[in-house]
Scaffold this motif. Structure first.
Motif, mmCIF file in Angstrom:
data_model
loop_
_atom_site.group_PDB
_atom_site.id
_atom_site.type_symbol
_atom_site.label_atom_id
_atom_site.label_comp_id
_atom_site.label_asym_id
_atom_site.label_seq_id
_atom_site.Cartn_x
_atom_site.Cartn_y
_atom_site.Cartn_z
ATOM 1 N N VAL A 1 0.838 -1.195 0.000
ATOM 2 C CA VAL A 1 0.000 0.000 0.000
ATOM 3 C C VAL A 1 0.878 1.252 0.000
ATOM 4 C CG1 VAL A 1 -1.775 1.259 1.280
ATOM 5 C CG2 VAL A 1 -1.825 -1.233 1.222
ATOM 6 N N THR A 2 1.882 1.262 0.852
ATOM 7 C CA THR A 2 2.758 2.431 0.963
ATOM 8 C C THR A 2 3.894 2.338 -0.055
ATOM 9 O OG1 THR A 2 4.289 1.438 2.554
ATOM 10 C CG2 THR A 2 2.289 2.488 3.448
ATOM 11 N N GLY A 3 4.563 3.448 -0.252
ATOM 12 C CA GLY A 3 5.712 3.464 -1.159
ATOM 13 C C GLY A 3 6.827 2.533 -0.691
ATOM 14 N N ALA A 4 7.056 2.479 0.625
ATOM 15 C CA ALA A 4 8.097 1.591 1.170
ATOM 16 C C ALA A 4 7.741 0.133 0.913
ATOM 17 C CB ALA A 4 8.272 1.840 2.666
ATOM 18 N N GLN A 5 6.469 -0.200 1.031
ATOM 19 C CA GLN A 5 6.032 -1.578 0.785
ATOM 20 C C GLN A 5 6.172 -1.935 -0.690
ATOM 21 O OE1 GLN A 5 2.122 -1.257 2.404
ATOM 22 N NE2 GLN A 5 2.759 -1.889 4.444
ATOM 23 N N LYS A 6 5.823 -1.008 -1.564
ATOM 24 C CA LYS A 6 5.956 -1.265 -3.005
ATOM 25 C C LYS A 6 7.416 -1.469 -3.388
ATOM 26 C CE LYS A 6 1.714 1.058 -4.266
ATOM 27 N NZ LYS A 6 1.071 2.203 -4.861
ATOM 28 N N LYS A 7 8.296 -0.683 -2.789
ATOM 29 C CA LYS A 7 9.721 -0.844 -3.062
ATOM 30 C C LYS A 7 10.214 -2.187 -2.537
ATOM 31 C CE LYS A 7 14.180 1.323 -2.468
ATOM 32 N NZ LYS A 7 14.961 2.383 -1.866
ATOM 33 N N ALA A 8 9.790 -2.559 -1.338
ATOM 34 C CA ALA A 8 10.219 -3.828 -0.732
ATOM 35 C C ALA A 8 9.666 -5.030 -1.497
ATOM 36 C CB ALA A 8 9.783 -3.889 0.725
ATOM 37 N N MET A 9 8.488 -4.906 -2.052
ATOM 38 C CA MET A 9 7.860 -5.998 -2.796
ATOM 39 C C MET A 9 8.667 -6.348 -4.047
ATOM 40 S SD MET A 9 4.254 -5.909 -4.782
ATOM 41 C CE MET A 9 4.959 -4.678 -5.841
ATOM 42 N N ASN A 10 9.242 -5.346 -4.692
ATOM 43 C CA ASN A 10 10.025 -5.561 -5.916
ATOM 44 C C ASN A 10 11.449 -5.956 -5.566
ATOM 45 O OD1 ASN A 10 8.192 -5.131 -8.067
ATOM 46 N ND2 ASN A 10 8.145 -2.979 -7.494
ATOM 47 N N ASP A 11 11.582 -7.107 -4.976
ATOM 48 C CA ASP A 11 12.877 -7.654 -4.580
ATOM 49 C C ASP A 11 12.990 -9.036 -5.205
ATOM 50 O OD1 ASP A 11 14.582 -9.395 -2.663
ATOM 51 O OD2 ASP A 11 15.001 -7.351 -1.994
ATOM 52 N N GLU A 12 14.158 -9.381 -5.699
ATOM 53 C CA GLU A 12 14.321 -10.659 -6.399
ATOM 54 C C GLU A 12 14.041 -11.854 -5.503
ATOM 55 O OE1 GLU A 12 19.194 -10.544 -6.170
ATOM 56 O OE2 GLU A 12 18.150 -10.003 -8.002
ATOM 57 N N ARG A 13 14.184 -11.696 -4.175
ATOM 58 C CA ARG A 13 13.866 -12.802 -3.258
ATOM 59 C C ARG A 13 12.365 -13.044 -3.178
ATOM 60 N NH1 ARG A 13 17.316 -10.061 1.408
ATOM 61 N NH2 ARG A 13 16.344 -8.308 0.315
ATOM 62 N N ASN A 14 11.579 -12.105 -3.666
ATOM 63 C CA ASN A 14 10.129 -12.192 -3.622
ATOM 64 C C ASN A 14 9.507 -12.533 -4.971
ATOM 65 O OD1 ASN A 14 7.556 -11.804 -2.291
ATOM 66 N ND2 ASN A 14 7.389 -9.857 -3.357
ATOM 67 N N CYS A 15 10.284 -12.559 -6.032
ATOM 68 C CA CYS A 15 9.710 -12.631 -7.375
ATOM 69 C C CYS A 15 10.132 -13.876 -8.144
ATOM 70 C CB CYS A 15 10.096 -11.394 -8.180
ATOM 71 S SG CYS A 15 9.425 -9.878 -7.477
ATOM 72 N N ALA A 16 9.131 -14.549 -8.712
ATOM 73 C CA ALA A 16 9.359 -15.705 -9.577
ATOM 74 C C ALA A 16 8.962 -15.323 -10.995
ATOM 75 C CB ALA A 16 8.513 -16.887 -9.108
ATOM 76 N N LEU A 17 9.494 -16.059 -11.952
ATOM 77 C CA LEU A 17 9.065 -15.921 -13.342
ATOM 78 C C LEU A 17 8.162 -17.096 -13.667
ATOM 79 C CD1 LEU A 17 12.346 -14.908 -15.189
ATOM 80 C CD2 LEU A 17 10.401 -13.450 -14.619
ATOM 81 N N LEU A 18 6.968 -16.794 -14.124
ATOM 82 C CA LEU A 18 5.998 -17.826 -14.461
ATOM 83 C C LEU A 18 5.389 -17.535 -15.823
ATOM 84 C CD1 LEU A 18 4.104 -17.945 -11.044
ATOM 85 C CD2 LEU A 18 5.988 -19.405 -11.763
ATOM 86 N N CYS A 19 5.119 -18.598 -16.574
ATOM 87 C CA CYS A 19 4.419 -18.401 -17.843
ATOM 88 C C CYS A 19 2.968 -18.025 -17.540
ATOM 89 C CB CYS A 19 4.495 -19.663 -18.712
ATOM 90 S SG CYS A 19 3.479 -21.030 -18.132
ATOM 91 N N HIS A 20 2.280 -17.538 -18.546
ATOM 92 C CA HIS A 20 0.909 -17.073 -18.313
ATOM 93 C C HIS A 20 -0.012 -18.209 -17.889
ATOM 94 C CE1 HIS A 20 0.648 -18.415 -22.493
ATOM 95 N NE2 HIS A 20 -0.638 -18.532 -22.286
ATOM 96 N N VAL A 21 0.282 -19.434 -18.266
ATOM 97 C CA VAL A 21 -0.556 -20.578 -17.869
ATOM 98 C C VAL A 21 -0.439 -20.825 -16.366
ATOM 99 C CG1 VAL A 21 -0.861 -23.081 -18.115
ATOM 100 C CG2 VAL A 21 -0.437 -21.670 -20.139
ATOM 101 N N HIS A 22 0.786 -20.810 -15.840
ATOM 102 C CA HIS A 22 1.001 -21.154 -14.433
ATOM 103 C C HIS A 22 0.948 -19.964 -13.492
ATOM 104 C CE1 HIS A 22 1.462 -25.277 -15.311
ATOM 105 N NE2 HIS A 22 2.456 -25.051 -16.146
ATOM 106 N N HIS A 23 0.891 -18.776 -14.033
ATOM 107 C CA HIS A 23 0.770 -17.601 -13.177
ATOM 108 C C HIS A 23 -0.491 -17.703 -12.324
ATOM 109 C CE1 HIS A 23 0.325 -13.269 -12.196
ATOM 110 N NE2 HIS A 23 1.637 -13.371 -12.103
ATOM 111 N N GLY A 24 -1.578 -18.103 -12.912
ATOM 112 C CA GLY A 24 -2.832 -18.276 -12.173
ATOM 113 C C GLY A 24 -2.781 -19.433 -11.191
ATOM 114 N N ASP A 25 -2.068 -20.507 -11.550
ATOM 115 C CA ASP A 25 -1.944 -21.658 -10.658
ATOM 116 C C ASP A 25 -1.222 -21.297 -9.371
ATOM 117 O OD1 ASP A 25 -3.145 -23.206 -12.624
ATOM 118 O OD2 ASP A 25 -1.243 -23.994 -13.386
ATOM 119 N N ALA A 26 -0.250 -20.438 -9.444
ATOM 120 C CA ALA A 26 0.571 -20.090 -8.287
ATOM 121 C C ALA A 26 -0.027 -18.959 -7.457
ATOM 122 C CB ALA A 26 1.972 -19.695 -8.750
ATOM 123 N N GLN A 27 -0.984 -18.247 -8.011
ATOM 124 C CA GLN A 27 -1.461 -17.012 -7.407
ATOM 125 C C GLN A 27 -1.920 -17.163 -5.957
ATOM 126 O OE1 GLN A 27 -4.286 -14.993 -9.806
ATOM 127 N NE2 GLN A 27 -4.008 -13.081 -8.737
#
Length: 116
Positions: free
Chosen positions: A53-79
């Motif tokens: 919600v906050t700017g600090a949270q948005k910055k913290a969310m965009n961290d490589e430890r938090n992000c996976a790469l998923l194809c469009h088929v499995h993006h919904g499966d992992a959500q």
């Protein structure tokens, strides 16, 4: 370019495949009978865009430890898949960055949220 797009390009260069395939193999012990057709998307795993919600949270969310790469088929499966989140935290991110780095990321999140 926005920070999310910068991170996605970095991850594409370092990883470059749908990480759900690794999760499937770990979880089921079988090769995934799916061939991604491109279109990899960045997926926030431990903390999602709904948490930020906050700017600090948005910055913290965009961290490589938090992000996976998923194809469009499995993006919904992992959500909303808790098993995927736990696998990401305890196996994949820990393998890539070390368990201590993942725990430091979780401890440094700029708000108190229920932990997985």
């Amino acid at each position: 370019m926005n920070p999310r797009e910068v991170l996605k390009r970095k991850l594409m260069g370092e990883r470059g495949w749908c990480e759900y395939v690794d999760f499937w193999y770990w979880n089921a012990g079988l090769p995934l009978l799916h061939h991604c057709q491109g279109g990899l998307e960045q997926h926030e795993v431990l903390f999602t865009r709904a948490h930020a919600v906050t700017g600090a949270q948005k910055k913290a969310m965009n961290d490589e430890r938090n992000c996976a790469l998923l194809c469009h088929v499995h993006h919904g499966d992992a959500q909303h898949n808790k098993v995927f989140r736990v696998w990401w935290r305890d196996v994949r991110a820990a393998e890539l960055y070390g368990k201590d780095a993942v725990e430091a990321y979780l401890a440094g999140w700029p708000t108190k949220l229920r932990r997985i």
